[in-house]
Design an enzyme around this catalytic site. Structure first.
Site, PDB file in Angstrom:
ATOM      1  N   LYS A 146       0.804  -1.229   0.000  1.00 22.37           N
ATOM      2  CA  LYS A 146       0.000   0.000   0.000  1.00 22.37           C
ATOM      3  C   LYS A 146       0.838   1.281   0.000  1.00 22.37           C
ATOM      4  CE  LYS A 146      -4.307  -1.863   1.860  1.00 22.37           C
ATOM      5  NZ  LYS A 146      -5.393  -1.685   2.845  1.00 22.37           N
ATOM      6  N   ASP A 192     -10.250   2.783   1.815  1.00 20.08           N
ATOM      7  CA  ASP A 192     -10.457   2.107   3.104  1.00 20.08           C
ATOM      8  C   ASP A 192     -11.221   3.012   4.081  1.00 20.08           C
ATOM      9  OD1 ASP A 192      -9.221  -0.307   2.454  1.00 20.08           O
ATOM     10  OD2 ASP A 192      -7.235   0.415   3.047  1.00 20.08           O
TER      11      ASP A 192
END
Ligand SMILES: NC(=O)c1ccc[n+]([C@@H]2O[C@H](COP(=O)([O-])OP(=O)(O)OC[C@H]3O[C@@H](n4cnc5c(N)ncnc54)[C@H](OP(=O)(O)O)[C@@H]3O)[C@@H](O)[C@H]2O)c1
Length: 282
Positions: free
Chosen positions: A69, A105
């Protein structure tokens, strides 16, 4: 690339456990879009080269998971404000040879949680855990206007570092785990969120009293395997409102699907049941 089906994938290492192909596959089937969504396991040292190869091959983009990420954010040509604030990207969208980073997210966390907040956005919250997932949770809470956050972690220095790095708008106070358990025994809180891996299958459960919590407290555990963690069971026994973590996983995929395949999609009961069955959660 005219005439080819739209293509996207999830990239991680390891990746075989990922539910993303099943989630995106459900929406592709439902919407009748001739797209493909795959699963790609990249060796960490080849991540950037492999991503650039997907751009060349005409992919629309990828979802990115552990451990890529931060690297995903670093290699992108541009990034949205939330991804930059979180310091990581879970979605890369390819367009005209350029790579654009996003982080969905925080969106997924809030979409899952907010229907449970019948009293509106709370003014404060307790967050347990200061790892990767906590970053998105802390950003989402501040973005929604939560003004004070107690951030508890086994390793206090990690909570202190995250508080200093991410605080923008809220006062974030770092605590060690025992101090957080005492706080939750003494003071009623409107919102408690577990972002630590405690309670996950194979890890120690969170056993705490929550003695001061009751019906005005919402408790969200972002751990989704199992769905009903010991924390949520304790909270329910105290009369708190509880929210499990599976919806976060499902909702974070919605903006990515729209970016890759061009259609707005919803989290419907059929999708949730499919993922619960795949993961053996029911
Ligand atoms: N629902 C969703 O969509 C979603 C999304 C992302 C993650 N998650 C879940 O969130 C959890 C955390 O993921 P992550 O990516 O943040 O992991 P991570 O970066 O490895 O962080 C793990 C966190 O858990 C804490 N921890 C681990 N073992 C502990 C223990 N025995 N006692 C107390 N604290 C402990 C760590 O504390 P230290 O700093 O002290 O090591 C750290 O705060 C996982 O269960 C994951 O499945 C759910």
């Amino acid at each position: 690339m005219r005439g080819q089906p739209l293509r996207a994938a999830v990239v991680g290492h390891p990746i075989s456990h990922s539910q993303s192909p099943s989630i995106h596959g459900h929406w592709l089937e439902q919407s009748g879009i001739a797209g493909r969504y795959g699963l790609l396991d990249f060796e960490p040292e080849h991540f950037e080269r492999e991503i650039r190869a997907l751009v060349e091959q005409g992919y629309q983009g990828v979802n990115v998971t552990v451990p890529f990420k931060e690297a995903a954010l670093a290699l992108a040509d541009e990034a949205d404000a939330i991804a930059r604030w979180i310091g990581a990207a879970n979605t890369l969208v390819f367009s005209d040879g350029r790579i654009s980073a996003r982080n969905t997210d925080a969106y997924g966390f809030w979409e899952n949680l907010h229907p449970g907040l019948s009293d509106g956005v709370p003014d404060c919250a307790v967050v347990l855990g200061a790892g990767g997932a906590a970053r998105a949770v802390l950003v989402a809470l501040q973005d929604q206007g939560v003004g004070r956050i107690w951030l508890a972690n086994r390793t206090l220095s990690r909570a202190q570092g995250l508080a200093a790095e991410l605080a923008q708008g809220a006062q974030i106070e770092a605590l060690d785990w025992n101090a957080a358990e005492d706080l939750l025994d003494q003071e009623a809180m409107p919102l408690i969120i577990n972002t630590s891996s405690r309670g996950m299958k194979g890890e120690n459960p969170i056993i705490c009293g929550l003695a001061a919590q009751g019906p005005s407290t919402v408790v969200n555990d972002i751990v989704y395997n199992p769905l009903q963690t010991a924390l949520l069971e304790t909270a329910a026994a105290r009369g708190c409102r509880i929210v499990d973590g599976l919806g976060m996983l499902l909702h974070q995929a919605r903006p990515a699907f729209q970016a890759f395949f061009g259609a707005r999609v919803e989290v419907d009961p059929g999708l949730r049941q499919k993922v619960e069955r795949n993961m053996g959660l029911v």
